[in-house]
Design a protein around this motif. Structure first.
Motif, mmCIF file in Angstrom:
data_model
loop_
_atom_site.group_PDB
_atom_site.id
_atom_site.type_symbol
_atom_site.label_atom_id
_atom_site.label_comp_id
_atom_site.label_asym_id
_atom_site.label_seq_id
_atom_site.Cartn_x
_atom_site.Cartn_y
_atom_site.Cartn_z
ATOM 1 N N MET A 1 0.900 -1.286 0.126
ATOM 2 C CA MET A 1 0.111 0.092 -0.039
ATOM 3 C C MET A 1 0.874 1.113 -0.107
ATOM 4 N N ASN A 2 1.922 1.163 0.832
ATOM 5 C CA ASN A 2 2.745 2.243 0.831
ATOM 6 C C ASN A 2 3.578 2.573 -0.443
ATOM 7 N N LYS A 3 3.680 1.443 -1.284
ATOM 8 C CA LYS A 3 4.513 1.739 -2.569
ATOM 9 C C LYS A 3 3.165 2.404 -3.602
ATOM 10 N N VAL A 4 2.289 2.068 -3.388
ATOM 11 C CA VAL A 4 1.232 2.550 -4.258
ATOM 12 C C VAL A 4 1.205 4.146 -4.069
ATOM 13 N N PHE A 5 0.942 4.713 -2.576
ATOM 14 C CA PHE A 5 1.074 5.937 -2.250
ATOM 15 C C PHE A 5 2.119 6.442 -2.643
ATOM 16 N N GLY A 6 3.388 5.896 -2.666
ATOM 17 C CA GLY A 6 4.753 6.493 -3.113
ATOM 18 C C GLY A 6 4.682 6.718 -4.581
ATOM 19 N N ILE A 7 4.056 5.828 -5.351
ATOM 20 C CA ILE A 7 3.952 6.149 -6.930
ATOM 21 C C ILE A 7 3.003 7.410 -7.164
ATOM 22 N N VAL A 8 1.899 7.622 -6.533
ATOM 23 C CA VAL A 8 0.881 8.567 -6.952
ATOM 24 C C VAL A 8 1.381 9.897 -7.027
ATOM 25 N N PRO A 9 2.284 10.394 -6.030
ATOM 26 C CA PRO A 9 2.941 11.728 -6.188
ATOM 27 C C PRO A 9 3.980 11.747 -7.416
ATOM 28 N N VAL A 10 4.531 10.912 -7.667
ATOM 29 C CA VAL A 10 5.348 10.643 -9.039
ATOM 30 C C VAL A 10 4.662 11.117 -10.255
ATOM 31 N N PHE A 11 3.517 10.081 -10.269
ATOM 32 C CA PHE A 11 2.600 9.969 -11.350
ATOM 33 C C PHE A 11 2.122 11.461 -11.541
ATOM 34 N N VAL A 12 1.441 12.059 -10.413
ATOM 35 C CA VAL A 12 0.938 13.531 -10.475
ATOM 36 C C VAL A 12 2.060 14.429 -11.177
ATOM 37 N N LYS A 13 3.132 14.388 -10.618
ATOM 38 C CA LYS A 13 4.145 15.207 -11.157
ATOM 39 C C LYS A 13 4.571 15.229 -12.478
ATOM 40 N N VAL A 14 4.584 13.819 -13.130
ATOM 41 C CA VAL A 14 4.888 13.584 -14.359
ATOM 42 C C VAL A 14 3.834 14.185 -15.088
ATOM 43 N N LEU A 15 2.573 13.980 -14.677
ATOM 44 C CA LEU A 15 1.379 14.413 -15.408
ATOM 45 C C LEU A 15 1.147 15.947 -15.601
ATOM 46 N N LEU A 16 1.737 16.497 -14.520
ATOM 47 C CA LEU A 16 1.668 18.075 -14.666
ATOM 48 C C LEU A 16 2.964 18.294 -15.613
ATOM 49 N N GLY A 17 4.157 17.650 -15.508
ATOM 50 C CA GLY A 17 4.785 18.141 -16.402
ATOM 51 C C GLY A 17 4.506 17.717 -17.905
ATOM 52 N N LEU A 18 4.049 16.810 -18.244
ATOM 53 C CA LEU A 18 3.313 16.720 -19.533
ATOM 54 C C LEU A 18 2.170 17.583 -19.872
ATOM 55 N N VAL A 19 1.557 18.058 -19.093
ATOM 56 C CA VAL A 19 0.465 19.231 -19.330
ATOM 57 C C VAL A 19 1.281 20.348 -19.770
ATOM 58 N N PHE A 20 2.150 20.858 -19.131
ATOM 59 C CA PHE A 20 2.951 21.884 -19.226
ATOM 60 C C PHE A 20 3.722 21.998 -20.666
ATOM 61 N N ILE A 21 4.373 20.698 -21.151
ATOM 62 C CA ILE A 21 4.868 20.446 -22.417
ATOM 63 C C ILE A 21 3.889 20.623 -23.377
ATOM 64 N N ALA A 22 2.588 19.790 -23.287
ATOM 65 C CA ALA A 22 1.655 19.830 -24.228
ATOM 66 C C ALA A 22 1.252 21.227 -24.348
ATOM 67 N N SER A 23 0.927 21.967 -23.274
ATOM 68 C CA SER A 23 0.722 23.389 -23.602
ATOM 69 C C SER A 23 1.466 24.219 -24.482
ATOM 70 N N ALA A 24 2.887 23.928 -24.103
ATOM 71 C CA ALA A 24 3.992 24.701 -24.861
ATOM 72 C C ALA A 24 3.959 24.391 -26.300
ATOM 73 N N VAL A 25 3.713 23.097 -26.550
ATOM 74 C CA VAL A 25 3.788 22.587 -28.077
ATOM 75 C C VAL A 25 2.637 23.092 -28.873
ATOM 76 N N LEU A 26 1.500 23.130 -28.141
ATOM 77 C CA LEU A 26 0.144 23.626 -29.050
ATOM 78 C C LEU A 26 0.186 25.031 -29.044
ATOM 79 N N LYS A 27 1.012 25.867 -28.164
ATOM 80 C CA LYS A 27 1.259 27.155 -28.155
ATOM 81 C C LYS A 27 2.119 27.468 -29.544
ATOM 82 N N ILE A 28 3.042 26.726 -29.794
ATOM 83 C CA ILE A 28 4.061 26.973 -30.736
ATOM 84 C C ILE A 28 3.185 26.843 -32.284
ATOM 85 N N VAL A 29 2.533 25.565 -32.293
ATOM 86 C CA VAL A 29 1.368 25.249 -33.383
ATOM 87 C C VAL A 29 0.694 26.600 -33.858
ATOM 88 N N GLY A 30 0.220 27.072 -32.737
ATOM 89 C CA GLY A 30 -0.678 28.317 -32.946
ATOM 90 C C GLY A 30 0.100 29.611 -32.633
#
Length: 306
Positions: A1-30
């Protein structure tokens, strides 16, 4: 269970990073639309707005790469927090101004108005806040990753979309065929508009042309910011009455004196087939001629100041 809770913050952090990257790339396109959005606040000149738009994209890319890499956690966390707060303050200012247009946070792919974008930023902030105390990947290369992220982002943005003021313009400098243009001014329906009197701006647009719409928006903002006389601006359209209505809706241009030109072949001959073409006249003499990419704010200001 602790492993699962340890993975969640990493997953959220990577997700936020991908959102920022996607936002930047789509701005370049437009990028063209995003540049004009930055300019529309009139915090900066048109040329400096080109650089500010790219700086905002570079910041998003660097923060996104940093969050995904899970290095220098506190630096990237604070950077992300300040960026989201800064964007939210700008959106609050947009609401204060009564603006309802898209904030271009995901380029032209997703159209969010200021209220919707504030909600989106609120969600991102709520996801970011609990991550403050999480650990990071310990590596001697973490500063190298930061430097490479900055270099790659800068090079990528400026190569993918070089600003118009720092490159040789792709628009031909002289599209206008003077013989055909002069004949148009002297014949109906333009002859009744007295375009040879004083300083005039004559814009040749196609109602279905995206760059014509962008050029109209850019010129409209300049006219409003610098107080050029609106009655000296004339839009000469190729298209239909319904198309003109859509043109104003999509370009968000102010409405100026307009004419739907009946002879499409003659219009295209006058501009050598290049639309948009924007002509500045003084006493009937052509002083400046622009396409979309080579419009010069300083020249246009000086034209009306003299």
């Amino acid at each position: 269970m602790n492993k699962v809770f340890g993975i969640v913050p990493v997953f959220v952090k990577v997700l936020l990073g991908l959102v920022f990257i996607a936002s930047a790339v789509l701005k370049i396109v437009g990028m063209d639309q995003f540049e004009i959005y930055v300019y529309s606040y009139h915090f900066f000149s048109l040329n400096f707005s080109f650089l500010v738009a790219r700086a905002a994209i570079i910041l998003e890319l660097v923060l996104g790469i940093g969050l995904v890499s899970n290095t220098l956690h506190k630096l990237y966390w604070w950077g992300s927090m300040l960026m989201l707060v800064g964007y939210s303050l700008l959106l609050l200012y947009a609401l204060y101004l009564g603006r309802t247009d898209s904030c271009h946070c995901f380029g032209e792919f997703l159209q969010f108005d200021p209220k919707q974008s504030l909600v989106k930023n609120g969600v991102l902030l709520l996801l970011l806040l609990p991550l403050y105390g999480m650990g990071e990947w310990e590596t001697p290369f973490r500063w190298l990753i930061l430097c490479l992220a900055i270099m790659a982002s800068c090079i990528g943005v400026f190569v993918a979309s070089p600003p118009d003021n720092l490159t040789s313009c792709s628009d031909p400098e002289h599209n206008l065929q003077t013989e055909f243009f002069d004949a148009m001014l002297d014949d109906a329906p333009l002859d009744s508009m007295r375009l040879r009197e004083g300083k005039q701006v004559v814009c040749f647009f196609s109602t279905g042309c995206d760059y014509c719409q962008l050029a109209a928006r850019k010129l409209s903002l300049m006219q409003q910011f610098h107080g050029f006389p609106a009655d000296r601006v004339t839009y000469v359209f190729m298209g239909s009455e319904e198309g003109i209505t859509r043109f104003y809706e999509q370009s968000e241009s102010a409405r100026y004196r307009e004419v739907l030109y009946p002879d499409v072949v003659r219009l295209l001959k006058a501009v050598d087939g290049n639309l948009p073409t924007i002509v500045f006249l003084d006493g009937g003499e052509v002083v400046h001629e622009y396409g979309y990419r080579n419009m010069d704010e300083a020249e246009i200001k000086a034209f009306f100041r003299l």
